[in-house]
Design a protein around this motif. Sequence first.
Motif, PDB file in Angstrom:
ATOM      1  N   GLN A   1       0.708  -1.015  -0.148  1.00 35.93           N
ATOM      2  CA  GLN A   1       0.379   0.039   0.486  1.00 35.93           C
ATOM      3  C   GLN A   1       0.860   1.748   0.109  1.00 35.93           C
ATOM      4  O   GLN A   1       0.393   2.245  -0.903  1.00 35.93           O
ATOM      5  CB  GLN A   1      -0.647  -0.287   1.305  1.00 35.93           C
ATOM      6  N   ARG A   2       1.798   1.118   0.499  1.00 35.68           N
ATOM      7  CA  ARG A   2       2.468   3.012   1.073  1.00 35.68           C
ATOM      8  C   ARG A   2       3.583   2.661  -0.524  1.00 35.68           C
ATOM      9  O   ARG A   2       3.108   3.838  -0.905  1.00 35.68           O
ATOM     10  CB  ARG A   2       3.152   2.601   1.970  1.00 35.68           C
ATOM     11  N   PRO A   3       4.139   2.146  -0.544  1.00 35.43           N
ATOM     12  CA  PRO A   3       4.881   2.606  -1.973  1.00 35.43           C
ATOM     13  C   PRO A   3       4.031   2.749  -3.233  1.00 35.43           C
ATOM     14  O   PRO A   3       4.114   3.169  -3.966  1.00 35.43           O
ATOM     15  CB  PRO A   3       5.496   1.131  -2.601  1.00 35.43           C
ATOM     16  N   LEU A   4       2.609   1.127  -3.213  1.00 31.03           N
ATOM     17  CA  LEU A   4       1.746   1.884  -4.574  1.00 31.03           C
ATOM     18  C   LEU A   4       0.822   2.973  -4.149  1.00 31.03           C
ATOM     19  O   LEU A   4       1.488   4.337  -5.032  1.00 31.03           O
ATOM     20  CB  LEU A   4       1.022   1.320  -4.350  1.00 31.03           C
ATOM     21  N   ASN A   5       0.584   3.637  -2.802  1.00 29.52           N
ATOM     22  CA  ASN A   5       0.054   5.277  -2.681  1.00 29.52           C
ATOM     23  C   ASN A   5       1.368   6.490  -2.751  1.00 29.52           C
ATOM     24  O   ASN A   5       0.890   7.734  -3.846  1.00 29.52           O
ATOM     25  CB  ASN A   5      -0.122   4.867  -1.224  1.00 29.52           C
ATOM     26  N   GLN A   6       2.625   5.903  -2.486  1.00 30.82           N
ATOM     27  CA  GLN A   6       3.382   6.743  -3.527  1.00 30.82           C
ATOM     28  C   GLN A   6       4.293   6.550  -4.625  1.00 30.82           C
ATOM     29  O   GLN A   6       4.929   7.396  -5.132  1.00 30.82           O
ATOM     30  CB  GLN A   6       4.716   6.409  -2.269  1.00 30.82           C
ATOM     31  N   GLY A   7       3.623   5.983  -5.098  1.00 25.45           N
ATOM     32  CA  GLY A   7       3.711   5.716  -6.662  1.00 25.45           C
ATOM     33  C   GLY A   7       4.718   5.802  -6.979  1.00 25.45           C
ATOM     34  O   GLY A   7       5.233   5.591  -7.940  1.00 25.45           O
ATOM     35  N   LYS A   8       5.255   4.248  -6.359  1.00 25.45           N
ATOM     36  CA  LYS A   8       6.189   3.582  -6.826  1.00 25.45           C
ATOM     37  C   LYS A   8       6.220   2.813  -7.084  1.00 25.45           C
ATOM     38  O   LYS A   8       5.477   1.423  -7.305  1.00 25.45           O
ATOM     39  CB  LYS A   8       7.586   3.226  -5.606  1.00 25.45           C
ATOM     40  N   GLN A   9       6.839   2.320  -8.327  1.00 19.19           N
ATOM     41  CA  GLN A   9       6.907   0.686  -9.054  1.00 19.19           C
ATOM     42  C   GLN A   9       6.638  -0.814  -8.331  1.00 19.19           C
ATOM     43  O   GLN A   9       5.814  -1.190  -8.683  1.00 19.19           O
ATOM     44  CB  GLN A   9       7.646   0.875  -9.998  1.00 19.19           C
ATOM     45  N   THR A  10       7.509  -0.742  -7.336  1.00 18.22           N
ATOM     46  CA  THR A  10       7.540  -1.354  -6.276  1.00 18.22           C
ATOM     47  C   THR A  10       6.316  -2.123  -5.612  1.00 18.22           C
ATOM     48  O   THR A  10       6.089  -2.904  -6.025  1.00 18.22           O
ATOM     49  CB  THR A  10       8.769  -1.485  -5.473  1.00 18.22           C
ATOM     50  N   GLY A  11       5.153  -0.905  -5.595  1.00 24.03           N
ATOM     51  CA  GLY A  11       4.235  -1.212  -5.181  1.00 24.03           C
ATOM     52  C   GLY A  11       3.548  -2.265  -6.234  1.00 24.03           C
ATOM     53  O   GLY A  11       2.799  -2.783  -5.221  1.00 24.03           O
ATOM     54  N   MET A  12       3.146  -1.133  -7.466  1.00 24.32           N
ATOM     55  CA  MET A  12       2.826  -1.599  -8.210  1.00 24.32           C
ATOM     56  C   MET A  12       2.303  -3.334  -9.069  1.00 24.32           C
ATOM     57  O   MET A  12       2.084  -4.335  -9.353  1.00 24.32           O
ATOM     58  CB  MET A  12       2.152  -0.951  -9.686  1.00 24.32           C
TER      59      MET A  12
END
Length: 822
Positions: free
Chosen positions: A436-447
């Motif tokens: 959730q955190r990397p996704l919210n911050q637009g980091k490719q790792t989250g997606m």
Amino acid sequence: MEDSQEPFSQSQSETYLAGFVMANIVGIKHYSGTITGREILGLIREPLNPYDSNAIKVLNTQTLQVGYIERAVASALAPLLDAHIIHVEAIVQPRSNNNKFRIPCQIHIFAHQSSFDAVHDAFNGSNVHFISYSDPSFTLSHSAAVKETRADTFNSDSVTTGNNNSKNLDQIFKLVRENLASKTLVSEPLNPPSSIIKSELLQHQKEALGWLYHRESTQDLPPFWEEKVGNFVNVLTNYQTNARPEPLRGGIFADGMGLGKTLTLLSLISYDKMKMKSGKKRGRSSVERVESETNGTLIVCPPSVISTWITQLEEHTNRGTLKVYMYYGDRRTQDAEELRKYDIVLTTYATLGAELRCSDTPVKKLGWRRIVLDEAHTIKNVNAGQSQAVIALNAKRRWAVTGTPIQNGSYDLFSLMAFLHFEPFSIKSYWQSLVQRPLNQGKQTGMSRLQVLMSAISLRRTKDTALGGLPPKIVETCYVELSFEERKLYDEVKEEIKSLMMHHNSNDRLVSSYSTVLSMILRLRQICADFSMVPLDFKSCLFSSTDIEDVSKNPELLQTLIRMLQDGEDFDCPICLSPPTDIVITCCAHIFCRECILKTLQRSNSSCPLCRRSLSETELFSAPPESFKTDDTDVTTELCTAEVRSSTKVSTLIKLLTESRDQNPATKSVVFSQFRKMLLLLEEPLKAAGFKTLRLDGTMNAKQRAQVIEQFQLSEVDEPMILLASLRASSTGINLTAASRVYLMEPWWNPAVEEQAMDRVHRIGQKEEVKIVRLIAKNSIEEKILMLQEKKKKTITSRGSGRRSRDIAGMGIEDLHFVLGE
């Protein structure tokens, strides 16, 4: 960090790393959980711990408890956590000594930027050293959070907002589609046994059956696990073990609505039954069955969907080949042995939710061969009682089945991970830190992690890709010009709203008058639909005060709220974001589910989640049950005896229906509305225009709904041609393919609900082109709702990914200003 049901906490999309603290995990000799290397930890707040009200327990990747965070650190963190000012993530740090009674770790603290000072102040008053990004010791962190989030993250020009990096559902499932195209996702197509299933499956259903059975029988390592030199390592958390992790048997069956998921699941149950029977005949069943285990499948669904399962069983299976038990209403047995006799046990979320605190119910005693959650998005709030009930059940195989796995944002997937028991994603702190955190911050790792995860455990196809032969669906918008009288009343109410908005010049003050705001919006929408629904005296009650009032001292206000609940079928409890059950009204005029508000008040500093006013259990008022069971005759009489006022929308609807009838007298139509009173109001004018009608709404039980649907599906021309249907009662799990026309009387806040309703008609079995008409009042709040819908369709905002911030009737405060044209 696991938290309670707090509706208006700071949106996680707006939280950033404030710093971290060093801490020790203590009490490890009392627990079986072990950790290795620099492992990511799960932290769970435990406010009801009898020994320490500030307790924070520590879990490893396999959800086993390792110990507790030491008291000094926990006492500093707990108030911030309980106030939802921060959320935390933790990682083990290298040990500087061989003390076997404590394990050092680093706890990273995330907060809204406006709360950074409050975080600093909290630690300034304690003996715990808080290391912020400006501290030289900040570089000592071993967390990926720190490596990914340097000091420039806090530069306002570089902060990435969720709205700019939002991802839609198709993006999340992109890797799933790519795997499907390369045939690596779906196993060899399977046919169910003809001795049980008498219907021929379509190709996409055979492929799904192959994939479902493969997932249930897989021996593969779960996603993100690797075998290295005899050990097994979780590459995300660094957890290592010499014991092979159990495979994840089950997953998310997310085919689009109308693709025949129910038949496919019946085929899975039948195919598995055939394989078990074949294995016993060959003598391969050498392991003695555990006493509590059953070969049965527990299917959990909303009440409206039970009739669909019964219909599908009758239509697709040979009589007597699958034994079915209805664990619902008065038919609930207390004998677990009785349930073991059946292949399928059908029950509802509400039934299991009501049994949450009963430890010895038959459903809980058994170890199910599989559990199927139909319309699994029902548990999107993981803290709701019915969600906790299904998560706690015992089963070897678990399936979350929904055509809309994401309705508000990617955070909806967390509740499905919790149900699937997919460690470590079933723990909120792990889900936050890894996805959730990397996704919210637009980091490719989250997606990337989310795509890999969904690719491994989910199957999703759409009607466009799976059903080339399905007739097309055409959606049109018919704009309606309000009459002079309607426009006059609409503008008067809107002017009253503007005055109120000016009086409440801050968002917090606006939230404090939640019930008034909700009433205003409701009345505006009713005027657009048919202002015969609006009480003649509503303004005198609605705008009597602009301050918080005590309903115990104002019975008129209490009655106004009760009437508002009667009129607004689409009202959600602001804590669980679901239709309220066992409704209570607070002394400060706010409305919640009883269970939701009681859990909130268990905290030491109990207050209303909306206005923050001090609140106790004695200040809750039950809405009289009879208020919500108004007799249809009484409502019809009320409408008929009211001042006769023409409705532009009703006139337009009758004109459209008449034109359709003139083209083809056999055409059947479904008219959806969110207001039950609107459905009742439509009956007389439609009858006068020569139309036969049926009604389907939320006041009907499962048997009554099934009878209405069966009657509507009959093909004879002299049968009812128009079904007047409640949008919420008809949006899931029912088949209305006898119709080829759909009319939506008002727009819904959540476009996914509308899509579900449309797909009750546009699905497998439909032989004609489906035309859908949305009736929208020009220059009104309805046009603004349409704009919000389009925005929501295109994006999964990071506000939606976590908890909705300042949510009012499904909208954020900024959305409230938008729809009111402010």
